[in-house]
Write a protein that holds these residues in place. Structure first.
Motif, PDB file in Angstrom:
ATOM      1  N   ASP A 119       4.621 -14.819  39.264  1.00 63.95           N
ATOM      2  CA  ASP A 119       4.234 -13.544  38.658  1.00 63.95           C
ATOM      3  C   ASP A 119       2.722 -13.370  38.758  1.00 63.95           C
ATOM      4  O   ASP A 119       1.964 -14.299  38.461  1.00 63.95           O
ATOM      5  CB  ASP A 119       4.673 -13.507  37.192  1.00 63.95           C
ATOM      6  N   ARG A 120       2.288 -12.183  39.149  1.00 67.90           N
ATOM      7  CA  ARG A 120       0.859 -11.967  39.381  1.00 67.90           C
ATOM      8  C   ARG A 120       0.034 -12.170  38.123  1.00 67.90           C
ATOM      9  O   ARG A 120      -0.998 -12.864  38.144  1.00 67.90           O
ATOM     10  CB  ARG A 120       0.620 -10.551  39.923  1.00 67.90           C
ATOM     11  N   SER A 164      -4.710  -8.601  52.236  1.00 67.00           N
ATOM     12  CA  SER A 164      -3.618  -8.146  53.093  1.00 67.00           C
ATOM     13  C   SER A 164      -3.006  -9.342  53.804  1.00 67.00           C
ATOM     14  O   SER A 164      -3.551 -10.451  53.762  1.00 67.00           O
ATOM     15  CB  SER A 164      -4.122  -7.121  54.114  1.00 67.00           C
ATOM     16  N   TYR A 165      -1.854  -9.122  54.453  1.00 60.88           N
ATOM     17  CA  TYR A 165      -1.128 -10.220  55.096  1.00 60.88           C
ATOM     18  C   TYR A 165      -0.976 -11.380  54.107  1.00 60.88           C
ATOM     19  O   TYR A 165      -1.254 -12.538  54.426  1.00 60.88           O
ATOM     20  CB  TYR A 165      -1.840 -10.668  56.378  1.00 60.88           C
ATOM     21  N   ALA A 166      -0.538 -11.028  52.909  1.00 56.00           N
ATOM     22  CA  ALA A 166      -0.526 -11.979  51.794  1.00 56.00           C
ATOM     23  C   ALA A 166       0.880 -12.174  51.249  1.00 56.00           C
ATOM     24  O   ALA A 166       1.101 -12.151  50.041  1.00 56.00           O
ATOM     25  CB  ALA A 166      -1.465 -11.489  50.689  1.00 56.00           C
ATOM     26  N   GLY A 173      -0.071  -9.874  47.087  1.00 55.55           N
ATOM     27  CA  GLY A 173      -1.505  -9.831  46.817  1.00 55.55           C
ATOM     28  C   GLY A 173      -2.039  -8.508  46.339  1.00 55.55           C
ATOM     29  O   GLY A 173      -3.250  -8.372  46.120  1.00 55.55           O
ATOM     30  N   ARG A 174      -1.173  -7.520  46.147  1.00 60.11           N
ATOM     31  CA  ARG A 174      -1.665  -6.199  45.751  1.00 60.11           C
ATOM     32  C   ARG A 174      -2.368  -6.258  44.398  1.00 60.11           C
ATOM     33  O   ARG A 174      -1.788  -6.664  43.385  1.00 60.11           O
ATOM     34  CB  ARG A 174      -0.512  -5.192  45.688  1.00 60.11           C
ATOM     35  N   GLY A 177      -7.000  -9.430  43.979  1.00 64.38           N
ATOM     36  CA  GLY A 177      -8.432  -9.660  44.118  1.00 64.38           C
ATOM     37  C   GLY A 177      -9.240  -8.865  43.113  1.00 64.38           C
ATOM     38  O   GLY A 177     -10.175  -9.378  42.490  1.00 64.38           O
ATOM     39  N   THR A 178      -8.878  -7.598  42.928  1.00 60.75           N
ATOM     40  CA  THR A 178      -9.584  -6.750  41.967  1.00 60.75           C
ATOM     41  C   THR A 178      -9.426  -7.281  40.554  1.00 60.75           C
ATOM     42  O   THR A 178     -10.383  -7.330  39.774  1.00 60.75           O
ATOM     43  CB  THR A 178      -9.062  -5.310  42.047  1.00 60.75           C
ATOM     44  N   ALA A 179      -8.206  -7.713  40.215  1.00 60.70           N
ATOM     45  CA  ALA A 179      -7.952  -8.228  38.874  1.00 60.70           C
ATOM     46  C   ALA A 179      -8.725  -9.515  38.616  1.00 60.70           C
ATOM     47  O   ALA A 179      -9.288  -9.709  37.529  1.00 60.70           O
ATOM     48  CB  ALA A 179      -6.454  -8.459  38.691  1.00 60.70           C
ATOM     49  N   LEU A 180      -8.781 -10.401  39.608  1.00 60.87           N
ATOM     50  CA  LEU A 180      -9.549 -11.629  39.442  1.00 60.87           C
ATOM     51  C   LEU A 180     -11.029 -11.329  39.280  1.00 60.87           C
ATOM     52  O   LEU A 180     -11.714 -11.931  38.446  1.00 60.87           O
ATOM     53  CB  LEU A 180      -9.329 -12.552  40.640  1.00 60.87           C
ATOM     54  N   GLY A 181     -11.548 -10.397  40.088  1.00 61.24           N
ATOM     55  CA  GLY A 181     -12.948 -10.023  39.977  1.00 61.24           C
ATOM     56  C   GLY A 181     -13.287  -9.437  38.621  1.00 61.24           C
ATOM     57  O   GLY A 181     -14.399  -9.603  38.114  1.00 61.24           O
ATOM     58  N   ARG A 182     -12.325  -8.755  38.013  1.00 59.70           N
ATOM     59  CA  ARG A 182     -12.557  -8.129  36.711  1.00 59.70           C
ATOM     60  C   ARG A 182     -12.503  -9.149  35.580  1.00 59.70           C
ATOM     61  O   ARG A 182     -13.253  -9.038  34.606  1.00 59.70           O
ATOM     62  CB  ARG A 182     -11.514  -7.033  36.486  1.00 59.70           C
TER      63      ARG A 182
END
Length: 402
Positions: A119-120, A164-166, A173-174, A177-182
């Motif tokens: 789960d993301r 992408s390609y994830a 991966g949608r 990256g943004t969520a981790l950065g936040r």
């Protein structure tokens, strides 16, 4: 026009000398005296002593004690204050999350490993908790960490956040990256995991010997880490090295139909499917297949040879383009050099007139984490050393370039 530097050339020169002295102490790798420092760099002993005083004041070096074994007064020894900055590397794998925290010298101080949730949101929470725990073991908050680098099995876009390609990540991966950065309160860089493994190979593996090499990493999927002129090449959009999308050589599709790709006939899923199709005993995992091959099972040996032929095809496609001095086989499957090196070389003779040297990585399954921690430590050290040798006015206010 506002002055770019808050003081004149003499002060700037002192700060440049401070950086030179700091780098010399770091490179020494052991406690060193001002006299020995003056012998390593083209500066007088009083100049070195002044720089040492500045670096002590700013907390990036520390006194170790007097040097023993010399005649006369014992000079003071100095070394980098390893605790002046910390960095965290994380490898978000298909099954495991591995993380490590290193000090400013690059020495790993603590490690952690947990299962990777499907789960993301759970994945994000687990990564954050692991990073917070590692920072806490050093007695600091996560926001005080100088740099975090996370390796992901995905292409990282030019913005450093879009993945992408994830397919190996939750929700492909949608938004990850943004969520981790936040949520991560420290400077964060996301990087393709195979690129990080190539960086590790460059710094600690076979790549230390050459400036141009290719890491062929084969595990769940296939990826290339390409080092050219000593630097990892990512390409304009980050897809450099996605060798699984190379055209295959087994089936030529009719016009208008998708032809086969290399990834259709290589990697963990393909090996397991072949093991089941051919009725191999055991659980069908690549580990079991390779162990059976080591034990002399002819069917398992055939699957290994099939894998070697696909690897040779990939090498044949890449070698004429970048002319590497070395090809390194890595990853959970590719690292089985005892079974793969000879058949890969043999099949490469069928595919190509170019025959580069091929070796197996010695770094094992932790190469991605080594690369992530190395990159994070390098960046944290650079920012810390730059701040420690910057004019105080520059640290208090941004430069005016107008």
């Amino acid at each position: 026009m506002a002055q770019r530097y808050p003081a004149g050339p003499q002060r700037l020169l002192r700060l440049l000398n401070g950086r030179a002295v700091l780098e010399a102490i770091h490179r020494a790798g052991h406690p060193i005296t001002t006299t020995d420092l003056a012998g390593r760099i083209d500066l007088s002993r009083p100049t070195v002593a002044a720089a040492v005083s500045l670096l002590l004041e700013r907390g990036v070096i520390s006194e170790v004690g007097p040097e023993t074994g010399r005649k006369g007064p014992a000079p003071t020894l100095y070394e980098v204050n390893a605790d002046c900055a910390f960095a965290i590397g994380v490898d978000i794998g298909h099954k495991k999350i591995r993380a490590a925290i290193a000090d400013v010298t690059g020495s790993v101080r603590a490690r952690a490993e947990q299962e990777s949730p499907s789960d993301r949101d759970a994945l994000i929470e687990r990564v954050l908790a692991m990073c917070e725990d590692l920072a806490g073991q050093m007695g600091i908050a996560l926001e005080a960490v100088g740099q975090v680098v996370m390796g992901v099995p995905a292409v990282v876009g030019p913005d450093g956040r879009a993945l992408s390609y994830a397919e190996g990540l939750p929700d492909s991966g949608r938004g990850l990256g943004t969520a981790l950065g936040r949520i991560v309160p420290a400077p964060l860089i996301l990087e393709n995991d195979v690129n990080l493994a190539a960086l590790a190979e460059r710094r600690q593996g076979h790549g230390t010997e050459v400036d141009d090499f290719v890491l062929v990493s084969l595990g769940v999927g296939l990826g290339l880490g390409m080092v050219v002129d000593g630097r990892v090449r990512r390409g304009a959009t980050g897809v450099a090295g996605e060798a699984g999308y190379l055209p295959g050589y087994r089936v030529i599709a009719p016009p208008g139909q998708r032809r086969d790709l290399v990834q259709d006939y290589i990697g963990a899923r393909y090996i397991s499917a072949e093991a089941r199709r051919l009725g191999l005993p055991g659980d069908g995992t690549p580990r079991t297949v390779f162990e059976l091959a080591r034990g002399g099972d002819p069917t398992a040996a055939g699957i290994v040879d099939d894998t070697a032929r696909s690897i040779a095809h990939v090498i044949a496609c890449v070698v004429p383009l970048i002319d590497p001095a070395l090809v390194v086989l890595g990853g959970a499957i590719g690292g089985n050099g005892d079974l793969l090196l000879a058949p890969v070389a043999r099949h490469l003779e069928d595919f190509s007139i170019f025959q580069p040297r091929i070796v197996a990585s010695d770094l094992g399954p932790g190469a991605e984490l080594i690369g992530a921690t190395t990159m994070a430590s390098d960046l944290a050290r650079e920012s810390t050393y730059a701040a420690a040798t910057a004019p105080s006015g520059l640290m208090e206010a941004p430069l005016s370039l107008s």
